[in-house]
Design a protein around this motif. Structure first.
Motif, PDB file in Angstrom:
ATOM      1  N   SER A  19      40.521  40.746  33.409  1.00  0.00           N
ATOM      2  CA  SER A  19      41.710  39.847  33.370  1.00  0.00           C
ATOM      3  C   SER A  19      41.755  38.744  34.377  1.00  0.00           C
ATOM      4  O   SER A  19      41.799  39.227  35.350  1.00  0.00           O
ATOM      5  CB  SER A  19      42.937  40.671  33.299  1.00  0.00           C
ATOM      6  OG  SER A  19      43.984  39.866  33.055  1.00  0.00           O
ATOM      7  N   VAL A  20      41.908  37.418  33.890  1.00  0.00           N
ATOM      8  CA  VAL A  20      42.201  36.399  34.946  1.00  0.00           C
ATOM      9  C   VAL A  20      43.722  36.408  35.018  1.00  0.00           C
ATOM     10  O   VAL A  20      44.341  35.579  35.986  1.00  0.00           O
ATOM     11  CB  VAL A  20      41.938  35.138  34.291  1.00  0.00           C
ATOM     12  CG1 VAL A  20      40.331  35.084  34.150  1.00  0.00           C
ATOM     13  CG2 VAL A  20      42.560  34.646  33.041  1.00  0.00           C
ATOM     14  N   GLU A  21      44.702  37.200  34.336  1.00  0.00           N
ATOM     15  CA  GLU A  21      46.093  37.182  34.722  1.00  0.00           C
ATOM     16  C   GLU A  21      46.448  38.201  35.693  1.00  0.00           C
ATOM     17  O   GLU A  21      47.642  38.322  36.062  1.00  0.00           O
ATOM     18  CB  GLU A  21      46.750  37.584  33.450  1.00  0.00           C
ATOM     19  CG  GLU A  21      46.417  36.384  32.286  1.00  0.00           C
ATOM     20  CD  GLU A  21      47.479  36.756  31.305  1.00  0.00           C
ATOM     21  OE1 GLU A  21      48.633  37.140  31.211  1.00  0.00           O
ATOM     22  OE2 GLU A  21      46.909  36.292  30.057  1.00  0.00           O
ATOM     23  N   ALA A  22      45.744  39.117  36.185  1.00  0.00           N
ATOM     24  CA  ALA A  22      46.014  40.227  37.133  1.00  0.00           C
ATOM     25  C   ALA A  22      46.256  39.650  38.628  1.00  0.00           C
ATOM     26  O   ALA A  22      45.582  38.794  38.959  1.00  0.00           O
ATOM     27  CB  ALA A  22      45.017  41.312  37.225  1.00  0.00           C
ATOM     28  N   ARG A  23      47.361  39.888  38.995  1.00  0.00           N
ATOM     29  CA  ARG A  23      47.652  39.518  40.432  1.00  0.00           C
ATOM     30  C   ARG A  23      48.119  40.926  41.321  1.00  0.00           C
ATOM     31  O   ARG A  23      48.535  41.777  40.774  1.00  0.00           O
ATOM     32  CB  ARG A  23      49.070  38.820  40.460  1.00  0.00           C
ATOM     33  CG  ARG A  23      48.993  37.651  39.578  1.00  0.00           C
ATOM     34  CD  ARG A  23      47.911  36.514  40.193  1.00  0.00           C
ATOM     35  NE  ARG A  23      48.280  35.373  39.526  1.00  0.00           N
ATOM     36  CZ  ARG A  23      47.299  35.031  38.547  1.00  0.00           C
ATOM     37  NH1 ARG A  23      46.271  35.942  38.326  1.00  0.00           N
ATOM     38  NH2 ARG A  23      47.353  33.787  37.835  1.00  0.00           N
ATOM     39  N   ILE A  24      47.692  40.868  42.626  1.00  0.00           N
ATOM     40  CA  ILE A  24      47.505  42.217  43.453  1.00  0.00           C
ATOM     41  C   ILE A  24      48.128  41.689  44.715  1.00  0.00           C
ATOM     42  O   ILE A  24      47.935  40.586  45.073  1.00  0.00           O
ATOM     43  CB  ILE A  24      46.293  42.801  43.651  1.00  0.00           C
ATOM     44  CG1 ILE A  24      44.982  42.035  44.270  1.00  0.00           C
ATOM     45  CG2 ILE A  24      45.802  43.398  42.206  1.00  0.00           C
ATOM     46  CD1 ILE A  24      44.089  42.840  44.525  1.00  0.00           C
ATOM     47  N   CYS A  25      48.588  42.685  45.666  1.00  0.00           N
ATOM     48  CA  CYS A  25      48.939  42.549  46.782  1.00  0.00           C
ATOM     49  C   CYS A  25      47.830  43.479  47.767  1.00  0.00           C
ATOM     50  O   CYS A  25      46.969  43.671  47.087  1.00  0.00           O
ATOM     51  CB  CYS A  25      50.412  43.020  47.282  1.00  0.00           C
ATOM     52  SG  CYS A  25      50.413  45.002  47.069  1.00  0.00           S
ATOM     53  N   THR A  26      48.083  43.525  49.077  1.00  0.00           N
ATOM     54  CA  THR A  26      47.010  44.348  49.978  1.00  0.00           C
ATOM     55  C   THR A  26      47.021  45.620  49.623  1.00  0.00           C
ATOM     56  O   THR A  26      46.037  46.211  49.869  1.00  0.00           O
ATOM     57  CB  THR A  26      47.260  44.002  51.482  1.00  0.00           C
ATOM     58  OG1 THR A  26      48.599  44.363  51.588  1.00  0.00           O
ATOM     59  CG2 THR A  26      47.060  42.503  51.474  1.00  0.00           C
ATOM     60  N   TYR A  27      48.051  46.354  48.884  1.00  0.00           N
ATOM     61  CA  TYR A  27      48.125  47.631  48.484  1.00  0.00           C
ATOM     62  C   TYR A  27      47.647  47.679  47.143  1.00  0.00           C
ATOM     63  O   TYR A  27      47.761  48.831  46.566  1.00  0.00           O
ATOM     64  CB  TYR A  27      49.637  48.179  48.891  1.00  0.00           C
ATOM     65  CG  TYR A  27      49.802  48.364  50.247  1.00  0.00           C
ATOM     66  CD1 TYR A  27      49.552  49.344  51.085  1.00  0.00           C
ATOM     67  CD2 TYR A  27      50.799  47.345  50.784  1.00  0.00           C
ATOM     68  CE1 TYR A  27      49.923  49.415  52.418  1.00  0.00           C
ATOM     69  CE2 TYR A  27      51.115  47.355  52.117  1.00  0.00           C
ATOM     70  CZ  TYR A  27      50.878  48.548  52.908  1.00  0.00           C
ATOM     71  OH  TYR A  27      51.087  48.395  54.083  1.00  0.00           O
ATOM     72  N   GLU A  28      47.255  46.934  46.477  1.00  0.00           N
ATOM     73  CA  GLU A  28      46.756  46.875  45.286  1.00  0.00           C
ATOM     74  C   GLU A  28      47.913  47.086  44.158  1.00  0.00           C
ATOM     75  O   GLU A  28      47.528  47.751  42.773  1.00  0.00           O
ATOM     76  CB  GLU A  28      45.761  47.814  44.805  1.00  0.00           C
ATOM     77  CG  GLU A  28      44.461  47.665  45.612  1.00  0.00           C
ATOM     78  CD  GLU A  28      43.187  48.495  45.360  1.00  0.00           C
ATOM     79  OE1 GLU A  28      42.823  48.601  44.207  1.00  0.00           O
ATOM     80  OE2 GLU A  28      42.903  49.162  46.316  1.00  0.00           O
ATOM     81  N   CYS A  29      49.384  46.922  44.367  1.00  0.00           N
ATOM     82  CA  CYS A  29      50.135  46.855  43.449  1.00  0.00           C
ATOM     83  C   CYS A  29      49.770  45.635  42.565  1.00  0.00           C
ATOM     84  O   CYS A  29      49.391  44.629  42.867  1.00  0.00           O
ATOM     85  CB  CYS A  29      51.726  46.578  44.116  1.00  0.00           C
ATOM     86  SG  CYS A  29      51.822  47.932  45.261  1.00  0.00           S
ATOM     87  N   THR A  30      49.868  45.744  41.193  1.00  0.00           N
ATOM     88  CA  THR A  30      49.256  45.133  40.161  1.00  0.00           C
ATOM     89  C   THR A  30      50.131  44.676  39.334  1.00  0.00           C
ATOM     90  O   THR A  30      50.973  45.399  38.769  1.00  0.00           O
ATOM     91  CB  THR A  30      48.243  45.779  39.312  1.00  0.00           C
ATOM     92  OG1 THR A  30      47.075  46.350  40.443  1.00  0.00           O
ATOM     93  CG2 THR A  30      47.474  44.911  38.570  1.00  0.00           C
ATOM     94  N   PHE A  31      50.191  43.210  38.931  1.00  0.00           N
ATOM     95  CA  PHE A  31      51.306  42.700  38.162  1.00  0.00           C
ATOM     96  C   PHE A  31      50.565  41.717  37.337  1.00  0.00           C
ATOM     97  O   PHE A  31      49.611  41.033  37.719  1.00  0.00           O
ATOM     98  CB  PHE A  31      52.359  42.110  39.009  1.00  0.00           C
ATOM     99  CG  PHE A  31      52.838  42.681  39.861  1.00  0.00           C
ATOM    100  CD1 PHE A  31      54.298  43.606  39.295  1.00  0.00           C
ATOM    101  CD2 PHE A  31      52.655  42.928  41.186  1.00  0.00           C
ATOM    102  CE1 PHE A  31      54.679  44.719  40.381  1.00  0.00           C
ATOM    103  CE2 PHE A  31      53.154  43.895  42.209  1.00  0.00           C
ATOM    104  CZ  PHE A  31      54.161  44.767  41.675  1.00  0.00           C
ATOM    105  N   CYS A  32      51.220  41.204  36.290  1.00  0.00           N
ATOM    106  CA  CYS A  32      50.589  40.006  35.234  1.00  0.00           C
ATOM    107  C   CYS A  32      50.959  38.901  35.980  1.00  0.00           C
ATOM    108  O   CYS A  32      51.983  38.840  36.785  1.00  0.00           O
ATOM    109  CB  CYS A  32      51.032  40.163  34.043  1.00  0.00           C
ATOM    110  SG  CYS A  32      52.879  39.944  33.815  1.00  0.00           S
ATOM    111  N   ALA A  33      50.336  37.808  35.708  1.00  0.00           N
ATOM    112  CA  ALA A  33      50.552  36.372  36.166  1.00  0.00           C
ATOM    113  C   ALA A  33      52.118  35.928  36.113  1.00  0.00           C
ATOM    114  O   ALA A  33      52.976  35.180  36.918  1.00  0.00           O
ATOM    115  CB  ALA A  33      49.947  35.459  35.728  1.00  0.00           C
TER     116      ALA A  33
END
Length: 82
Positions: A19-33
């Motif tokens: 997915s090109v819509e996935a966003r993460i932080c340094t802890y790998e919490c994952t959210f859609c764009a």
């Protein structure tokens, strides 16, 4: 190695490994764009860190190191920021 989590923690949208819509932080919490940009303002509701585009693992490497199947869904943490 990144877990490549399968969904958005806010809205539970599916986010496959490519997915090109996935966003993460340094802890790998994952959210859609959409949630990352509109609801969260580009910051993780868990740690406050910056949300960036999640790298995509090549298909050949996914066979060796598959993405996580564990879904994390915590909409209550996202609603408070809206």
């Amino acid at each position: 190695m990144l877990e490549l989590r399968p969904n958005c923690e806010c809205c539970d949208k599916d986010l496959p490994p490519d997915s090109v819509e996935a966003r993460i932080c340094t802890y790998e919490c994952t959210f859609c764009a959409s949630c990352a940009e509109s609801t969260l303002g580009g910051h993780c509701p868990n740690c406050g860190g910056e949300l960036v585009v999640r790298p995509r693992r090549p298909a050949s490497m996914l066979a060796i190191h598959p993405a996580s199947a564990k879904r994390i869904f915590k909409p209550e943490g996202c609603n408070s920021l809206a």
